[in-house]
Scaffold this active site. Structure first.
Site, mmCIF file in Angstrom:
data_model
loop_
_atom_site.group_PDB
_atom_site.id
_atom_site.type_symbol
_atom_site.label_atom_id
_atom_site.label_comp_id
_atom_site.label_asym_id
_atom_site.label_seq_id
_atom_site.Cartn_x
_atom_site.Cartn_y
_atom_site.Cartn_z
ATOM 1 N N GLU A 172 0.838 -1.208 0.000
ATOM 2 C CA GLU A 172 0.000 0.000 0.000
ATOM 3 C C GLU A 172 0.868 1.251 0.000
ATOM 4 O O GLU A 172 1.996 1.242 0.488
ATOM 5 C CB GLU A 172 -0.885 0.007 1.256
ATOM 6 C CG GLU A 172 -2.306 -0.480 1.012
ATOM 7 C CD GLU A 172 -3.186 0.526 0.282
ATOM 8 O OE1 GLU A 172 -2.660 1.401 -0.441
ATOM 9 O OE2 GLU A 172 -4.418 0.443 0.435
ATOM 10 N N ASP A 173 0.311 2.320 -0.544
ATOM 11 C CA ASP A 173 0.978 3.611 -0.471
ATOM 12 C C ASP A 173 0.821 4.226 0.917
ATOM 13 O O ASP A 173 1.773 4.703 1.508
ATOM 14 C CB ASP A 173 0.423 4.565 -1.545
ATOM 15 C CG ASP A 173 -1.112 4.593 -1.576
ATOM 16 O OD1 ASP A 173 -1.764 3.803 -0.858
ATOM 17 O OD2 ASP A 173 -1.668 5.410 -2.332
ATOM 18 N N ASP A 203 -4.506 5.351 6.271
ATOM 19 C CA ASP A 203 -5.039 6.516 6.988
ATOM 20 C C ASP A 203 -5.905 6.011 8.142
ATOM 21 O O ASP A 203 -5.417 5.812 9.247
ATOM 22 C CB ASP A 203 -5.811 7.397 6.012
ATOM 23 C CG ASP A 203 -6.255 8.717 6.628
ATOM 24 O OD1 ASP A 203 -6.071 8.898 7.842
ATOM 25 O OD2 ASP A 203 -6.799 9.575 5.906
ATOM 26 N N ARG A 237 0.818 12.249 -9.090
ATOM 27 C CA ARG A 237 1.244 10.869 -8.811
ATOM 28 C C ARG A 237 2.674 10.614 -9.285
ATOM 29 O O ARG A 237 3.372 9.754 -8.767
ATOM 30 C CB ARG A 237 0.326 9.866 -9.524
ATOM 31 C CG ARG A 237 -1.073 9.760 -8.967
ATOM 32 C CD ARG A 237 -1.762 8.522 -9.560
ATOM 33 N NE ARG A 237 -3.199 8.544 -9.409
ATOM 34 C CZ ARG A 237 -3.855 8.118 -8.319
ATOM 35 N NH1 ARG A 237 -3.185 7.657 -7.287
ATOM 36 N NH2 ARG A 237 -5.165 8.156 -8.262
HETATM 37 P P1 XMP Z 1 -8.131 4.356 4.822
HETATM 38 O O1 XMP Z 1 -9.231 3.333 4.708
HETATM 39 O O2 XMP Z 1 -6.872 3.798 5.479
HETATM 40 O O3 XMP Z 1 -7.851 4.789 3.335
HETATM 41 O O4 XMP Z 1 -8.603 5.615 5.510
HETATM 42 C C1 XMP Z 1 -6.582 4.961 2.824
HETATM 43 C C2 XMP Z 1 -6.746 5.569 1.461
HETATM 44 O O5 XMP Z 1 -7.086 6.940 1.605
HETATM 45 C C3 XMP Z 1 -6.406 7.732 0.664
HETATM 46 N N1 XMP Z 1 -5.553 8.710 1.379
HETATM 47 C C4 XMP Z 1 -4.739 9.614 0.800
HETATM 48 N N2 XMP Z 1 -4.441 9.835 -0.492
HETATM 49 N N3 XMP Z 1 -2.976 11.591 0.159
HETATM 50 C C5 XMP Z 1 -3.547 10.844 -0.802
HETATM 51 O O6 XMP Z 1 -3.261 11.047 -1.966
HETATM 52 C C6 XMP Z 1 -3.227 11.430 1.476
HETATM 53 O O7 XMP Z 1 -2.669 12.137 2.323
HETATM 54 C C7 XMP Z 1 -4.162 10.386 1.811
HETATM 55 N N4 XMP Z 1 -4.641 9.926 3.003
HETATM 56 C C8 XMP Z 1 -5.498 8.920 2.686
HETATM 57 C C9 XMP Z 1 -5.592 6.755 -0.155
HETATM 58 O O8 XMP Z 1 -6.323 6.439 -1.313
HETATM 59 C C10 XMP Z 1 -5.459 5.534 0.699
HETATM 60 O O9 XMP Z 1 -5.335 4.328 -0.038
HETATM 61 MG MG MG Z 2 -4.400 3.685 -1.932
#
Ligand code: XMP
Ligand code: MG
Length: 180
Positions: free
Chosen positions: A98-99, A102, A164
């Site tokens: 995963e990247d 959150d 990206r």
């Molecule tokens: P969860 O379920 O862990 O979701 O809340 C994680 C997904 O939320 C997006 N995400 C972000 N994307 N910058 C982004 O570009 C951020 O700071 C960020 N925080 C959350 C992302 O799609 C991740 O997979």
């Molecule tokens: Mg993601």
């Protein structure tokens, strides 16, 4: 640096050093095994590409795309599979890449889903983790960086599908997302 970016949070060098460090741990843990790394589209594309090239254990790559439902920008934990794996993971060692984590709700759902397919093992590797993630009982084996609760972009992460392709992780200037 463009005027849309407020600062570089993690430089390209720091990212690449961390990826090599994570790959070293994964190589050691999976020695003698074949590994299926599963990238979660689209954000994990850069981490997958760099991690895969840094690993020495035999690796296969597959991808999933999921979308979280819910009002507003917060993840609800209700997930729809947009693209499933091509691979039957029964009996396989799976590492989800995963990247960012959150709330952890998306990944928690994904983990249950994958575990129901009877793999030999499932672990998680995330490049970034935000503070809220500690609220979800998620056992994340490999974490690159714990970061502050700020919106980050670059190295796979987007704001409205942009940024990206940046080779580093940055934070967005407030005027881009509706600030002054
Ligand atoms: P969860 O379920 O862990 O979701 O809340 C994680 C997904 O939320 C997006 N995400 C972000 N994307 N910058 C982004 O570009 C951020 O700071 C960020 N925080 C959350 C992302 O799609 C991740 O997979
Ligand atoms: Mg993601």
């Amino acid at each position: 640096m463009g005027r849309d970016l407020s600062k570089v949070l993690i430089s390209e060098d720091e990212l690449q050093t961390k990826i090599r460090e994570l790959a070293g741990k994964i190589d050691a843990d999976y020695a003698g095994h074949e590994l299926l790394i599963v990238g979660v589209l689209k954000g994990a594309v850069m981490v997958m590409a760099d991690l895969a090239r840094a690993l020495h254990v035999p690796v296969q790559m597959d991808w999933m795309a999921v979308s979280s439902y819910g009002a507003g920008t917060k993840s609800s934990g209700v997930v729809r599979v947009l693209k499933d794996l091509d691979t039957d993971i029964a009996g396989r060692h799976v590492l989800v890449v995963e990247d960012i984590i959150d709330s952890g709700l998306t990944l928690s759902w994904l983990l249950n889903n994958l575990q129901s397919r009877n793999p030999a093992s499932v672990e998680i590797c995330t490049l970034l983790r935000k503070p809220d993630a500690v609220k979800v009982p998620l056992d994340v084996k490999y974490v690159g960086f714990d970061i502050p609760n700020e919106f980050v972009i670059g190295y796979g992460l987007d704001y409205a599908e942009r940024y990206r392709n940046l080779p580093f992780i940055g934070t967005l200037a407030p005027h881009v997302y509706g600030g002054e």
